[in-house]
Design an enzyme around this catalytic site. Structure first.
Site, PDB file in Angstrom:
ATOM      1  N   GLU A   1      32.663  38.123  14.878  1.00  0.00           N
ATOM      2  CA  GLU A   1      31.127  37.785  15.410  1.00  0.00           C
ATOM      3  C   GLU A   1      30.861  38.506  16.641  1.00  0.00           C
ATOM      4  O   GLU A   1      29.633  39.026  16.876  1.00  0.00           O
ATOM      5  CB  GLU A   1      31.240  36.166  15.906  1.00  0.00           C
ATOM      6  CG  GLU A   1      31.251  35.240  14.466  1.00  0.00           C
ATOM      7  CD  GLU A   1      32.546  35.452  13.769  1.00  0.00           C
ATOM      8  OE1 GLU A   1      33.727  35.587  14.460  1.00  0.00           O
ATOM      9  OE2 GLU A   1      32.612  35.181  12.741  1.00  0.00           O
TER      10      GLU A   1
ATOM     11  N   GLU B   1      39.681  55.148  20.771  1.00  0.00           N
ATOM     12  CA  GLU B   1      40.715  55.313  19.706  1.00  0.00           C
ATOM     13  C   GLU B   1      40.619  54.098  18.728  1.00  0.00           C
ATOM     14  O   GLU B   1      41.691  53.330  18.679  1.00  0.00           O
ATOM     15  CB  GLU B   1      41.976  55.474  19.953  1.00  0.00           C
ATOM     16  CG  GLU B   1      42.948  56.225  18.954  1.00  0.00           C
ATOM     17  CD  GLU B   1      42.598  57.336  18.222  1.00  0.00           C
ATOM     18  OE1 GLU B   1      41.883  58.355  18.724  1.00  0.00           O
ATOM     19  OE2 GLU B   1      43.036  57.452  17.035  1.00  0.00           O
TER      20      GLU B   1
END
Lengths: 376, 401
Positions: free
Chosen positions: B388, B245
């Site tokens: 990142e 979700e």
């Protein structure tokens, strides 16, 4: 919300993909550039056979009754192939003007001829001093002998050099920047007093400078002086079409760069194994997806009935896909290194198509300023 | 293909908007408009109001109190709720432990915890990160040793948001230090924060506020029935939790609300002799953010609508795009709100001013909170998998590099 394509749309996209994959490789394209017109008459015929040239026109005009999403699908494939033909100029811009403002008789005379591949148009609107201001028209149209006589000059008219007829904007009344008082005229390319000088744009597509000296225009599209709304809509449709083309070009740059980073070895390993390269490619992917979203927004706004809402969405989209295309194309060259700088390699050609798209019909700065004026 | 909300979706949005307008406590709304984070009692009260309406456990199946909404409806609700601005549903309860228990929990665990999580009777927190295990979560060291029908937990967790508010914590622990792969020796435990041996130490973040904590476990006894799923299979649970979700991950409603706050402030401050809102550079900055929000909104529609059609239940790797772009926007919009405050971005004085004048100074408060938001949301590109890490995910899962 619904992102599904209909069966017809899938079929359309598949057939264009197949045609371009079979006939429009980068080597074939180099041959097309060298033709006198700078594009392929043979491909033009094939587009006509596939029904692409009448795509947005009504069935009674030999068309397909397609909407902006259908045009989007075709333009995306043209973007992947870097198609050189005057599709935008003829079908979307010139044909769009006739479709939006032409009389029943004008539509019946012109649109079927376009759909069959026998007639090419160009949209001769922008002028040298207008930059991107759509209302800045200095070319004049004066009534004479029951017709109109045009005087002035048009600049960077896309595919203006190979068009059979030109849709020319000219002022019938009002001040230079007044949206009111502009008319759209149909002029034969061979009309007396019309001179055109064709040249290549940075991306090898063609354009022309056009001068009009006492040119008799046979026909006017719509009411004299009331063409600004049509011009805006034609340009909006053009922006949406170019957005899809930019997406196709970005997809190709992304996949070429990805493939290159997998195969190009330095320091004994593919450059794509370096995290700095991987992250750059991820950023290209993100820009591509954001740009794709904005191209979809443009396509789906073309038929929005509220003019202000439509203009706003189109400007947002132009900024969005323009910035995305600039980022993706700059990174594509950077990650390719030296080879990306060469004329013989394809990536630089996509880079230049993106550049031309960004500078057509208002660059990023223009659309930012336009929306900024409306912040409440 | 159609990007617009359908008439039904529009009606749903209007219903949500009206419900929030009519039921959100006024003081909560006013504080949040000024940029304050909701207090514990604000979040609890609002989630209970929503729960009574059946709108708290938004992604849970109906049998556990879910409203039966589509992914698009959930997205609309989340965005409206953020933009209101109203306290967000407590994600630890609603998007993390709830779905985990529904997927992996025993019947006893489900019936004990799910209704209380939905109603925020229990406030949950997440015990994942450790000083030596941030982005590299599988490096975690907190140990749980089995002794009879208990585990004895020792170690520490860090960056534990709202642990100081929490009644319960779901914790990743190492149950087999000798497993062949690091991921194979981890278990997932539910820990009562009142258990002896737990110490919560506040970490004050750069906004001067206390959101974060260190949590120390010193011989903490956890009953075996508080383990979710099999022993040493906790990594599967964690992966499910992290991928589950991600609809709200872009937090577009919050970004929209911050731009609205900045525009509101810009109407009342002067710049070069005119209201700041009339300044061309300010307006272009607003437009650029609106363009980026629009693009992300459509991208989010695309990811959500594609996800609704997928049947494998695996998260779309493109949701990493939502995380990266959404947090970049959150940072850019809070930055705009702060910059709009000008010199008022600097002082921490709203309370003092209010005491001196015996009435609140709304402009000073909003400015102070704008900077506070900016400061705290530097964390947005760090939490939930750093941006990142998201790019690593895209590189591997989408680009196959």
């Amino acid at each position: 919300m619904d992102f599904d394509l209909s069966d017809d749309q899938r079929l359309l996209a598949d057939s264009v993909t197949r045609l371009m994959a079979d006939r429009y490789g980068f080597e074939a394209r180099k041959g097309f550039v060298k033709q006198d017109t700078g594009w392929s008459a043979e491909m033009w015929g094939r587009y006509a056979e596939l029904g692409l040239l009448g795509l947005p026109f009504a069935e009674e005009h030999g068309g397909f009754g397609g909407g902006p999403v259908d045009v989007m699908l075709v333009m995306q494939e043209f973007g992947r192939a870097l198609a050189l033909e005057p599709y935008l100029a003829t079908v979307v811009l010139g044909g769009g003007a006739v479709r939006l403002a032409g009389s029943a008789a004008q539509q019946a005379a012109i649109l079927p001829a376009i759909a069959e591949g026998g007639l090419k148009l160009a949209f001769a609107h922008s002028e040298r001093e207008a930059r991107y201001d759509l209302a800045d028209v200095q070319t004049t149209a004066k009534r004479a002998n029951g017709g109109w006589v045009l005087d002035g000059a048009k600049s960077v008219v896309l595919h203006g050099d190979s068009a059979d007829k030109l849709v020319v904007s000219a002022r019938v009344k009002g001040e230079r920047d007044d949206p009111d008082g502009i008319g759209l005229f149909l002029v034969d390319a061979g009309a007396e007093g019309l001179a055109r000088r064709g040249y290549a744009l940075r991306d090898e597509t063609r354009a022309a400078e056009i001068s009009l000296t006492n040119v008799v225009a046979a026909e006017i599209l719509g009411e004299p002086g009331a063409a600004f709304g049509t011009i805006a809509r034609v340009v909006e449709a053009g922006i949406a079409a170019m957005g899809a083309e930019a997406v196709g070009a970005m997809e190709t740059m992304q996949s070429m760069t990805l493939e290159y980073s997998r195969t190009r070895e330095q320091f004994g390993k593919p450059i794509g194994t370096n995290q700095v390269v991987q992250h750059r490619l991820s950023e290209m992917l993100m820009a591509l997806e954001q740009g794709r979203s904005m191209a979809m927004l443009a396509a789906m706004s073309v038929d929005e009935p509220d003019a202000a809402e439509r203009a706003r969405a189109i400007s947002m989209a132009k900024i969005g896909f323009g910035q995305a295309a600039r980022f993706v194309s700059q990174q594509a060259i950077q990650l390719h290194g030296g080879i990306g700088m060469t004329e013989e390699y394809a990536v630089g050609h996509y880079f230049r198509r993106a550049l031309v798209i960004e500078h057509t019909f208002g660059d990023t700065a223009y659309h930012l300023a336009r929306l900024a004026a409306e912040v409440e | 293909m159609d990007l617009r909300l359908t008439p039904e979706e529009r009606a749903f949005r209007d219903e949500v908007r009206a419900f929030i307008r009519d039921n959100l406590p006024t003081d909560t709304r006013e504080r949040m408009r000024l940029g304050y984070s909701p207090r514990k009692q604000d979040t609890v009260a609002w989630q209970r109001i929503l729960n009574k309406k059946g709108w708290a456990a938004i992604s849970w199946p109906k049998e556990w109190g879910g409203p039966g909404w589509s992914a698009v409806q959930r997205m609309i609700f989340i965005e409206e709720n953020q933009a209101a601005p109203a306290p967000e549903l407590l994600s630890f309860n609603i998007t993390m432990i709830g779905p985990v228990l529904i997927q992996f929990g025993t019947e006893a665990q489900k019936s004990r915890f799910l209704p209380r999580a939905a109603n925020l009777d229990d406030w949950w927190c997440q015990g994942f990160s450790e000083p030596g295990a941030g982005s590299d979560l599988a490096a975690l060291k907190t140990a749980a040793k089995r002794e009879g029908d208990h585990y004895i937990v020792n170690g520490s967790k860090i960056w534990t948001s709202t642990a100081h508010n929490a009644d319960w914590c779901f914790v990743l622990v190492r149950t087999n230090p000798n497993a062949a792969k690091r991921q194979e020796g981890i278990s997932f435990l539910l820990v009562d924060m009142k258990t002896p041996g737990i110490t919560v130490r506040p970490i004050v973040s750069i906004d001067g506020a206390h959101h974060l904590n260190e949590v120390f476990f010193d011989d903490v006894k956890v009953p075996v029935e508080m383990r979710v799923y099999e022993e040493n299979r906790g990594w599967d649970v964690a992966k499910f939790l992290l991928g589950n979700e991600r609809t709200g991950i872009a937090r577009l409603g919050k970004s929209r609300e911050r731009v609205a706050a900045a525009k509101e402030a810009a109407r009342s401050v002067r710049f070069n002799g005119r209201p700041l809102i009339e300044d061309a550079a300010f307006r272009q900055r607003v437009v650029q953010l609106e363009v980026d929000m629009k693009a992300l909104q459509i991208t989010q529609y695309r990811v959500v609508s594609a996800g609704a059609k997928k049947s494998d239940g695996r998260p779309d790797p493109l949701s990493s795009v939502l995380k990266v772009k959404g947090t970049e926007l959150l940072q850019a919009t809070t930055e705009l709100a702060m910059d709009t405050a000008g010199p008022l971005a600097m002082p921490i004085w709203a309370q003092e001013l209010a005491e001196m004048a015996n009435e609140p100074d709304m402009l000073a408060e909003a400015a102070e909170q704008a900077t506070g938001n900016y400061l705290f949301l530097r964390a947005a590109s760090i939490y939930g998998g750093t941006n990142e890490i998201q790019k690593n995910i895209l590189s591997k899962a989408v680009l196959r590099l």
